[in-house]
Structures are given as C-alpha cells and as structure tokens.
Design a protein around this motif. Structure first.
Motif, short mmCIF file in Angstrom:
data_model
loop_
_atom_site.label_atom_id
_atom_site.label_comp_id
_atom_site.label_asym_id
_atom_site.label_seq_id
_atom_site.Cartn_x
_atom_site.Cartn_y
_atom_site.Cartn_z
N ALA A 1 -3.38 -12.15 5.50
CA ALA A 1 -2.98 -12.85 6.72
C ALA A 1 -3.34 -12.05 7.96
CB ALA A 1 -1.48 -13.12 6.68
N GLN A 2 -4.23 -11.10 7.81
CA GLN A 2 -4.59 -10.22 8.92
C GLN A 2 -6.09 -10.24 9.17
OE1 GLN A 2 -2.68 -7.91 11.08
NE2 GLN A 2 -4.69 -8.26 12.00
N GLU A 3 -6.48 -10.69 10.36
CA GLU A 3 -7.88 -10.64 10.74
C GLU A 3 -8.32 -9.17 10.82
OE1 GLU A 3 -10.15 -13.02 11.25
OE2 GLU A 3 -8.69 -14.52 10.59
N PRO A 4 -9.55 -8.86 10.44
CA PRO A 4 -10.01 -7.46 10.50
C PRO A 4 -9.89 -6.88 11.90
CG PRO A 4 -11.54 -8.81 9.23
CD PRO A 4 -10.57 -9.76 9.87
N ILE A 5 -9.36 -5.66 11.96
CA ILE A 5 -9.21 -4.94 13.23
C ILE A 5 -9.95 -3.61 13.10
CG2 ILE A 5 -7.61 -3.87 14.85
CD1 ILE A 5 -5.49 -5.83 13.89
N HIS A 6 -10.90 -3.39 13.99
CA HIS A 6 -11.70 -2.16 13.96
C HIS A 6 -11.12 -1.15 14.95
CE1 HIS A 6 -14.97 -4.14 11.66
NE2 HIS A 6 -14.58 -5.22 12.34
N PHE A 7 -10.92 0.08 14.47
CA PHE A 7 -10.37 1.11 15.35
C PHE A 7 -10.86 2.48 14.93
CE2 PHE A 7 -7.47 0.67 11.81
CZ PHE A 7 -7.01 1.95 11.56
N GLN A 8 -10.48 3.50 15.68
CA GLN A 8 -10.90 4.86 15.39
C GLN A 8 -9.74 5.82 15.59
OE1 GLN A 8 -13.57 6.59 18.44
NE2 GLN A 8 -13.26 4.70 19.60
N VAL A 9 -9.76 6.92 14.82
CA VAL A 9 -8.76 7.97 14.97
C VAL A 9 -9.46 9.33 14.84
CG1 VAL A 9 -6.84 6.60 14.08
CG2 VAL A 9 -8.23 7.95 12.50
N PRO A 10 -8.91 10.39 15.42
CA PRO A 10 -9.49 11.72 15.25
C PRO A 10 -9.43 12.15 13.78
CG PRO A 10 -7.96 11.68 17.09
CD PRO A 10 -7.78 10.39 16.37
N ILE A 11 -10.39 12.96 13.38
CA ILE A 11 -10.43 13.44 12.00
C ILE A 11 -9.13 14.13 11.61
CG2 ILE A 11 -11.54 15.10 10.43
CD1 ILE A 11 -14.18 14.49 11.73
N LEU A 12 -8.61 14.98 12.50
CA LEU A 12 -7.40 15.74 12.19
C LEU A 12 -6.19 14.84 11.98
CD1 LEU A 12 -7.67 18.87 14.53
CD2 LEU A 12 -8.08 18.72 12.05
N ALA A 13 -6.20 13.65 12.57
CA ALA A 13 -5.07 12.74 12.42
C ALA A 13 -4.92 12.24 10.99
CB ALA A 13 -5.22 11.56 13.38
N LEU A 14 -6.00 12.33 10.21
CA LEU A 14 -5.98 11.85 8.83
C LEU A 14 -5.59 12.93 7.83
CD1 LEU A 14 -9.31 9.82 8.92
CD2 LEU A 14 -6.99 8.89 8.99
N PHE B 1 -7.82 0.24 5.64
CA PHE B 1 -6.37 0.11 5.53
C PHE B 1 -6.03 -1.33 5.16
CE2 PHE B 1 -6.88 3.74 8.32
CZ PHE B 1 -5.88 4.61 7.91
N LEU B 2 -5.08 -1.48 4.24
CA LEU B 2 -4.61 -2.80 3.85
C LEU B 2 -3.28 -3.08 4.53
CD1 LEU B 2 -4.86 -5.34 2.03
CD2 LEU B 2 -3.57 -4.07 0.29
N ALA B 3 -3.22 -4.17 5.30
CA ALA B 3 -1.99 -4.54 5.99
C ALA B 3 -0.94 -5.00 4.98
CB ALA B 3 -2.27 -5.65 7.00
N LEU B 4 0.27 -4.50 5.13
CA LEU B 4 1.37 -4.87 4.24
C LEU B 4 2.11 -6.07 4.79
CD1 LEU B 4 2.82 -1.32 3.42
CD2 LEU B 4 1.28 -2.71 2.03
N GLU B 5 2.47 -6.97 3.88
CA GLU B 5 3.24 -8.15 4.26
C GLU B 5 4.49 -8.20 3.39
OE1 GLU B 5 0.84 -11.77 4.35
OE2 GLU B 5 -0.92 -10.48 4.13
N PRO B 6 5.68 -8.28 3.98
CA PRO B 6 6.92 -8.36 3.19
C PRO B 6 6.87 -9.50 2.17
CG PRO B 6 7.42 -8.05 5.51
CD PRO B 6 5.95 -8.34 5.42
N GLY B 7 7.21 -9.18 0.94
CA GLY B 7 7.23 -10.20 -0.10
C GLY B 7 5.90 -10.47 -0.76
N VAL B 8 4.84 -9.80 -0.31
CA VAL B 8 3.51 -9.99 -0.88
C VAL B 8 3.12 -8.73 -1.64
CG1 VAL B 8 1.07 -10.45 -0.43
CG2 VAL B 8 2.84 -11.56 0.96
N ALA B 9 2.89 -8.87 -2.94
CA ALA B 9 2.58 -7.71 -3.79
C ALA B 9 1.21 -7.13 -3.45
CB ALA B 9 2.63 -8.10 -5.26
N VAL B 10 1.08 -5.82 -3.62
CA VAL B 10 -0.19 -5.14 -3.39
C VAL B 10 -0.58 -4.38 -4.65
CG1 VAL B 10 0.14 -4.89 -0.91
CG2 VAL B 10 0.99 -3.11 -2.44
N VAL B 11 -1.88 -4.16 -4.79
CA VAL B 11 -2.41 -3.39 -5.91
C VAL B 11 -2.97 -2.09 -5.36
CG1 VAL B 11 -4.18 -3.30 -7.71
CG2 VAL B 11 -2.95 -5.44 -7.27
#
Length: 200
Positions: free
Chosen positions: A35-48, A90-100
């Motif tokens: 239920a999430q349209e793709p969102i493109h973003f960036q973060v500093p290497i150290l943040a990961l 990153f996979l967006a989490l949705e309450p009540g929707v199972a993830v693998v």
C-alpha cells in the motif's frame, strides 16, 4: 525488536541520481510496500551502521519530509571491492499485514555436551519466517544448555509466538558432535569414558 531512526533526504531516481548520491558519500535507498508507493531517498553511510554491523534485526523509522515511515530492511547491497553499502531496500510495515523476512538464529547457553568435550556445530545461522509486524523478533534465540553429545535441534523443535517458519522443518539448527577421536570426558563420578569404538 529495537528501533533505529534514520533522518533521510529525498533523491532523484535513476542512474544519474544514484551516482550523484554516492559521490556525496550517501547511500541511495527506497521504501516500498503493498500500500506504499515507492519513495526514493538517501542517508549518510554512517547512519546505516546500526543496521549493518549487528546480529539482530531492527525496525526502522525513516523521517523524510516531515513524515515517518515504519519499515524493515528488505535487501542490502554492498560494493564487491570496497564492501561499502551501495543500496538499501526498505519494506513499509502495515499493521495486521504479515511480512516475510530472514532472521538471525542465535544460540543461548553452553551445551552440557560441549563441557564434556563435544563440538557445538551451529549449522543454521538465519531462518526465513512470516509474521505480523507486532510479532517481529530481533533474533531467534535457541536455548542449547541441555544438549548432550549427539543431540540435535531442528526447526521443528522450536516455536515462537506469532512466528511461522518458512525454512524447512527438517533443517538442522545445531548439533553437538562427538569429539575428535571419539573420546568423551569423564563423568561426574570420575569414571573414564569409553571411546566410540569401545562402546560399539
């Protein structure tokens, strides 16, 4: 499961945009979901750092343009030479929707068989599971303290609330192998143990 917060900046998708992001010392990322349209973003290497150098999974809160997205890391790509992170999905989490997802398997305790001289073989380091976001485990902790020489734990022998295993039930997690040469340490009465051949 602990939470890691990422303060992100938007980026342009495409090869040129990705190249510019990396040249600035950042890592290109994307969030997506059913239920999430793709969102493109960036973060500093150290943040990961807390997401890469860890033996546990984390929930991630991505702060971007005044909004917060709750996610998990779905895929992480590294440079084949420098080993620097190159891209994160990153996979967006949705309450009540199972993830693998794939979760680390960690052994807790010292097996009795290891104290007796046996060798602990940690066969399965990660397992594939399915669960709701509220049941996401940071890791699958398996108690091995009561294992004797020759004992084995399989996927079918463990259970966690709300977790469905997608890894085969017959998959071995850990086994306590007989020590080299077949010798076993003396028992509590001080009697010498026999070799495997003598027992036969």
């Amino acid at each position: 499961m602990s939470v890691v917060t990422l303060n992100a900046d938007p980026r342009q998708p495409g090869k040129r945009g990705t190249k510019d992001v990396r040249a600035a010392g950042n890592v290109p990322c994307i969030i997506y979901g059913k239920a999430q349209e793709p969102i493109h973003f960036q973060v500093p290497i150290l943040a990961l750092r807390d997401l890469i150098y860890t033996n546990e999974n984390h929930t991630v809160e991505v702060n971007l343009d005044g909004q917060t997205y709750e996610c998990i890391v779905k895929a992480l790509t590294f440079h084949p030479v420098t080993d620097q992170p190159q891209h994160v999905d990153f996979l967006a989490l949705e309450p009540g929707v199972a993830v693998v997802l794939t979760v680390p398997v960690q052994l807790k305790g010292t097996p009795k068989g290891q104290i007796q001289g046996g060798r602990t073989r940690h066969v399965l380091k990660k397992a594939r599971i399915k669960c709701l976001p509220k049941d996401l485990p940071a890791s699958l902790d398996v108690d091995v303290s009561n294992l004797e020489i020759g004992d084995t734990i399989h996927i079918r022998d463990i259970a966690f609330d709300g977790v469905e295993f997608l890894t085969s039930a017959d998959q071995t997690i850990v086994t306590i192998a007989r020590p080299k040469g077949g010798l076993v340490a003396a028992d509590e009465d001080g009697e010498e143990a026999e070799t495997a051949e003598a027992e036969a």
